[in-house]
Write a protein that holds these residues in place. Structure first.
Motif, mmCIF file in Angstrom:
data_model
loop_
_atom_site.group_PDB
_atom_site.id
_atom_site.type_symbol
_atom_site.label_atom_id
_atom_site.label_comp_id
_atom_site.label_asym_id
_atom_site.label_seq_id
_atom_site.Cartn_x
_atom_site.Cartn_y
_atom_site.Cartn_z
ATOM 1 N N LEU A 69 10.499 3.296 -5.315
ATOM 2 C CA LEU A 69 9.470 2.299 -5.020
ATOM 3 C C LEU A 69 9.241 1.486 -6.286
ATOM 4 C CD1 LEU A 69 8.572 5.167 -3.444
ATOM 5 C CD2 LEU A 69 6.931 3.565 -2.464
ATOM 6 N N GLY A 70 9.548 0.190 -6.213
ATOM 7 C CA GLY A 70 9.450 -0.672 -7.378
ATOM 8 C C GLY A 70 8.426 -1.775 -7.204
ATOM 9 N N ASP A 71 7.618 -1.990 -8.237
ATOM 10 C CA ASP A 71 6.624 -3.058 -8.228
ATOM 11 C C ASP A 71 6.219 -3.328 -9.673
ATOM 12 O OD1 ASP A 71 4.694 -4.087 -5.634
ATOM 13 O OD2 ASP A 71 4.051 -4.617 -7.660
ATOM 14 N N TYR A 72 5.781 -4.564 -9.975
ATOM 15 C CA TYR A 72 5.346 -4.850 -11.335
ATOM 16 C C TYR A 72 3.860 -4.560 -11.537
ATOM 17 C CZ TYR A 72 2.971 -9.258 -10.097
ATOM 18 O OH TYR A 72 2.113 -10.198 -9.578
ATOM 19 N N SER A 73 3.133 -4.314 -10.442
ATOM 20 C CA SER A 73 1.692 -4.071 -10.504
ATOM 21 C C SER A 73 1.429 -2.568 -10.537
ATOM 22 C CB SER A 73 0.999 -4.707 -9.297
ATOM 23 O OG SER A 73 -0.328 -4.251 -9.175
ATOM 24 N N THR A 96 0.820 -1.217 0.000
ATOM 25 C CA THR A 96 0.000 0.000 0.000
ATOM 26 C C THR A 96 0.850 1.261 0.000
ATOM 27 O OG1 THR A 96 -0.083 0.086 2.419
ATOM 28 C CG2 THR A 96 -1.813 -1.181 1.302
ATOM 29 N N GLY A 97 2.163 1.117 0.193
ATOM 30 C CA GLY A 97 3.036 2.272 0.331
ATOM 31 C C GLY A 97 3.148 2.763 1.754
ATOM 32 N N LYS A 98 2.462 2.098 2.679
ATOM 33 C CA LYS A 98 2.446 2.567 4.060
ATOM 34 C C LYS A 98 3.826 2.475 4.695
ATOM 35 C CE LYS A 98 0.034 2.047 8.474
ATOM 36 N NZ LYS A 98 -1.044 1.321 9.216
ATOM 37 N N ARG A 99 4.554 1.399 4.436
ATOM 38 C CA ARG A 99 5.882 1.293 5.041
ATOM 39 C C ARG A 99 6.799 2.402 4.534
ATOM 40 N NH1 ARG A 99 11.058 0.054 4.339
ATOM 41 N NH2 ARG A 99 12.148 -0.789 6.183
ATOM 42 N N ALA A 100 6.761 2.659 3.229
ATOM 43 C CA ALA A 100 7.599 3.724 2.675
ATOM 44 C C ALA A 100 7.269 5.061 3.328
ATOM 45 C CB ALA A 100 7.409 3.802 1.163
ATOM 46 N N ALA A 101 5.984 5.336 3.515
ATOM 47 C CA ALA A 101 5.576 6.603 4.140
ATOM 48 C C ALA A 101 6.051 6.666 5.589
ATOM 49 C CB ALA A 101 4.061 6.755 4.063
ATOM 50 N N LEU A 102 5.899 5.560 6.324
ATOM 51 C CA LEU A 102 6.369 5.527 7.711
ATOM 52 C C LEU A 102 7.881 5.735 7.776
ATOM 53 C CD1 LEU A 102 4.317 2.488 9.123
ATOM 54 C CD2 LEU A 102 4.130 4.869 9.876
ATOM 55 N N TRP A 103 8.601 5.071 6.874
ATOM 56 C CA TRP A 103 10.065 5.169 6.852
ATOM 57 C C TRP A 103 10.496 6.603 6.589
ATOM 58 C CZ3 TRP A 103 14.373 6.613 4.302
ATOM 59 C CH2 TRP A 103 15.585 5.968 4.581
ATOM 60 N N LEU A 104 9.899 7.236 5.586
ATOM 61 C CA LEU A 104 10.267 8.609 5.230
ATOM 62 C C LEU A 104 9.887 9.597 6.334
ATOM 63 C CD1 LEU A 104 9.344 8.400 1.463
ATOM 64 C CD2 LEU A 104 11.612 8.985 2.357
ATOM 65 N N ASP A 105 8.726 9.386 6.933
ATOM 66 C CA ASP A 105 8.326 10.246 8.061
ATOM 67 C C ASP A 105 9.350 10.160 9.188
ATOM 68 O OD1 ASP A 105 6.010 11.044 6.770
ATOM 69 O OD2 ASP A 105 4.693 9.675 7.872
ATOM 70 N N ALA A 122 0.502 3.315 -3.902
ATOM 71 C CA ALA A 122 1.652 3.745 -3.115
ATOM 72 C C ALA A 122 1.998 5.205 -3.390
ATOM 73 C CB ALA A 122 2.851 2.854 -3.425
ATOM 74 N N MET A 123 1.842 5.626 -4.626
ATOM 75 C CA MET A 123 2.134 7.006 -4.991
ATOM 76 C C MET A 123 1.275 7.971 -4.193
ATOM 77 S SD MET A 123 2.101 8.620 -8.864
ATOM 78 C CE MET A 123 2.876 7.125 -9.468
ATOM 79 N N GLU A 124 0.028 7.617 -4.000
ATOM 80 C CA GLU A 124 -0.877 8.458 -3.224
ATOM 81 C C GLU A 124 -0.498 8.445 -1.743
ATOM 82 O OE1 GLU A 124 -3.952 11.016 -2.217
ATOM 83 O OE2 GLU A 124 -3.060 10.539 -4.165
ATOM 84 N N THR A 125 -0.069 7.298 -1.248
ATOM 85 C CA THR A 125 0.263 7.165 0.169
ATOM 86 C C THR A 125 1.474 7.998 0.554
ATOM 87 O OG1 THR A 125 -0.635 4.907 0.124
ATOM 88 C CG2 THR A 125 0.707 5.499 2.014
ATOM 89 N N VAL A 126 2.464 8.103 -0.328
ATOM 90 C CA VAL A 126 3.703 8.819 0.014
ATOM 91 C C VAL A 126 3.737 10.223 -0.611
ATOM 92 C CG1 VAL A 126 5.003 6.681 0.281
ATOM 93 C CG2 VAL A 126 5.001 7.842 -1.926
ATOM 94 N N ARG A 127 2.566 10.765 -0.918
ATOM 95 C CA ARG A 127 2.518 12.064 -1.614
ATOM 96 C C ARG A 127 3.234 13.162 -0.837
ATOM 97 N NH1 ARG A 127 -2.324 10.846 0.547
ATOM 98 N NH2 ARG A 127 -3.325 12.346 1.961
ATOM 99 N N GLU A 128 3.307 13.063 0.486
ATOM 100 C CA GLU A 128 3.963 14.099 1.283
ATOM 101 C C GLU A 128 5.464 14.161 1.011
ATOM 102 O OE1 GLU A 128 4.414 15.280 6.032
ATOM 103 O OE2 GLU A 128 2.745 14.008 5.367
ATOM 104 N N HIS A 129 6.002 13.063 0.481
ATOM 105 C CA HIS A 129 7.439 12.999 0.190
ATOM 106 C C HIS A 129 7.684 12.842 -1.310
ATOM 107 C CE1 HIS A 129 8.081 12.309 4.541
ATOM 108 N NE2 HIS A 129 7.041 11.489 4.456
ATOM 109 N N ARG A 130 6.748 13.313 -2.110
ATOM 110 C CA ARG A 130 6.815 13.030 -3.544
ATOM 111 C C ARG A 130 8.068 13.593 -4.211
ATOM 112 N NH1 ARG A 130 2.543 16.365 -2.590
ATOM 113 N NH2 ARG A 130 2.629 18.500 -3.409
ATOM 114 N N GLU A 131 8.656 14.659 -3.646
ATOM 115 C CA GLU A 131 9.853 15.228 -4.269
ATOM 116 C C GLU A 131 11.063 14.309 -4.126
ATOM 117 O OE1 GLU A 131 9.929 16.508 0.033
ATOM 118 O OE2 GLU A 131 8.431 16.297 -1.562
#
Length: 558
Positions: free
Chosen positions: A298-302, A268-277, A309-318
């Motif tokens: 962030l890599g995935d074939y789906s 869902t991108g949640k881990r990436a968002a937690l990590w970046l936060d 995931a893109m929406e979940t980590v939008r706060e760190h999109r840069e």
């Protein structure tokens, strides 16, 4: 009347012999009551039952348990492959029933003398097995004498065990199982090539449709109801370790201007968002100015997964980049990052990748081949529900896998998804063991040297089955070239870290809600890592009590 011959030698190495006695005392006490042939027909011959148990730290072999039978002198080998003390009573009852079946001479002697019976507790509520499953061995077109029956204690009904067991063996060894009770949707194929992996791909490519039909997110279907990837404490510790690495590199004037971090299988991108936060907070707290230099990939074939995931980590999109990456061959898409990535993380990716399986029996090797089927009664019921001729059931399933659920039913996507869910629930795997003449004929994962597998197989016991974790091995070998010389790969998954542990519980494949799950051969990965120049370490996932997850962590060899 049947009598017991010889003592039962208890292992001095097992720390809990009383557990094994609890299982066997019941059977020993009741052997005298096992029905036997009329006295005039019973002379000297006897049946010997060898029990191979895996309750303790090593398998226990009991070879002196025997009683009178008029059928001749031969073996039936019984493997008890689970370690749940609370299920001793059930196991005891099943063992007793199997002994009585043998004693009643309901199984032909030529079958019984080549019979291995495996008692498993399949921990996945949904899986690809029936309660009693027959497996045969072949060499080319020749059907070998070896017969194996798998019994799933979880699905088993004691009242029907005798009939199911005898029915599974009702054909003589030179005949194939009657296919009239099954609708096959593929021919026999190596495990890695089975249609179950196409179902797995279908799930991830059409995840929003499945979740809409099920009414819950895929992570809610996990055994714990959530992903260990998103545990805040685990993420915080991972961030702290990474910050320490960056600080050490800076102190030695080795910190690159861009700090690459890669996550494969983003969920869902949640881990990436937690990590970046957490990393941003720690960076600000310590005044190190590392955060703006992070390049989080962030890599995935789906594509549906990447979009979420893109929406979940939008706060760190840069800082983020979203890439189509094949988990089996990340290097193919990311070769421009060779030797640049300081941290690579995967959670529950390896257990979701295709694998082949190997069986070692009496020093000989066999590859597991499978073919998917649906019980005929289930196929008829599903076909009737969706207005499909039962003769078209297999073709419709294959069409589903080719074109997706939106185009498989004339009524549209909703009915297509409903058919998909029904078919997935009903699918089972028939298995056979194909003799391998040499290690060179084994289905080796790309990049795995035959000598390495040969050494690994030499460590196996005489009767053992294990995954090659084929795609996971390839993923590992195609990922580590991306690592910076000081970088590391971290994988959270369900690993078998010791080869002998394969004999102690069922290791897959199992079904989750729409996807396939398998334990990962960590013991083999450790050898593969050494071959690639890395030490592979495993640590338990300490952040959730009862978690079966382990953490694989690499360090480059000096």
């Amino acid at each position: 009347m049947c009598t017991l011959h010889g003592p039962v030698p208890w292992s001095q190495h097992d720390p809990r012999p009383e557990l094994i006695r609890n299982v066997l005392d019941f059977d020993v006490q009741n052997l005298a009551s096992v029905p036997g042939p009329a006295a005039p027909l019973c002379a000297k011959p006897r049946l010997t039952l060898r029990l191979v148990l895996s309750f303790g730290h090593r398998a226990l072999s009991i070879q002196c348990l025997s009683y009178i039978s008029c059928a001749g002198s031969f073996w039936m080998i019984l493997h008890i492959n689970h370690i749940q003390p609370e299920r001793v009573a059930l196991t005891s009852s099943v063992v007793s029933t199997l002994i009585s079946i043998a004693g009643e001479a309901r199984i032909p002697p030529r079958v019984l003398e080549n019979l291995n019976v495996h008692l498993d507790w399949v921990q996945y509520k949904a899986n690809f097995r029936e309660a009693v499953t027959l497996r045969r061995a072949t060499r080319g077109e020749e059907l070998l004498p070896w017969v194996e029956v798998g019994v799933d204690l979880r699905q088993l009904e004691l009242e029907t065990l005798k009939n199911e067991f005898v029915n599974a063996l009702e054909h003589s060894p030179d005949k194939s199982r009657d296919g009239q009770k099954r609708v096959y949707i593929e021919s026999f194929t190596p495990m890695r090539s089975s249609l179950i992996w196409k179902f797995n791909d279908l799930f991830w490519q059409h995840l929003p449709l499945w979740e809409a039909a099920s009414g819950k997110g895929y992570d809610q279907a996990l055994p714990s109801g959530k992903s260990d990837a998103n545990n805040p404490e685990a993420v915080a510790d991972a961030v702290a370790d990474f910050w320490t690495l960056l600080k050490d590199l800076e102190n030695h004037n080795q910190l690159p201007p861009e700090i690459f971090v890669l996550e494969i299988g983003v969920g869902t991108g949640k881990r990436a968002a937690l990590w970046l936060d957490r990393f941003r907070s720690l960076d600000r707290e310590r005044g190190t100015q590392y955060y703006p230099r992070i390049r989080f990939l962030l890599g995935d074939y789906s594509m549906p997964t990447l979009n979420r995931a893109m929406e979940t980590v939008r706060e760190h999109r840069e800082l983020g980049s979203f890439l189509a990456v094949d988990a089996v061959d990340p290097f193919k898409s990311l070769s421009f990052l060779r030797y640049k990535v300081l941290s690579i993380h995967l959670t529950n990716v390896y257990d979701n990748l295709p694998t082949d399986e190997i069986v070692v029996r009496d020093g000989k090797l066999y590859a597991v081949e499978v073919r998917s089927y649906v019980p005929a009664a289930a196929a008829a019921s599903i076909s009737e529900s969706f207005g499909i001729p039962v003769t078209e059931f297999a073709r419709t399933v294959n069409r589903l896998l080719e074109v997706g659920p939106q185009h498989v039913h004339p009524s549209g996507a909703e009915q297509g998804v409903a058919f998909w869910r029904s078919a997935w629930d009903a699918i089972r795997l028939e298995e056979r063991f194909v003799a391998i003449q040499s290690i060179l004929d084994a289905p080796l994962p790309a990049g795995l040297k035959p000598a390495l597998l040969e050494n690994f197989v030499a460590q196996a016991v005489s009767n053992q089955r294990f995954q090659l974790s084929s795609a996971a091995v390839e993923s590992f070998l195609n990922t580590v070239p991306l690592l910076h010389p000081r970088g590391y790969l971290q994988v959270q998954d369900i690993f078998v870290t010791k080869l002998e542990d394969y004999g102690r519980m069922f290791r897959g494949p199992g079904k989750l809600d729409g996807s396939t799950v398998n334990w990962v051969n960590g013991a083999l990965l450790a050898q593969v890592g050494a071959q690639a120049g890395y030490d592979v370490h495993f640590a338990p996932f300490q952040y959730r009590p009862g978690s079966r997850t382990s953490i694989l962590y690499t360090t480059q060899r000096e």
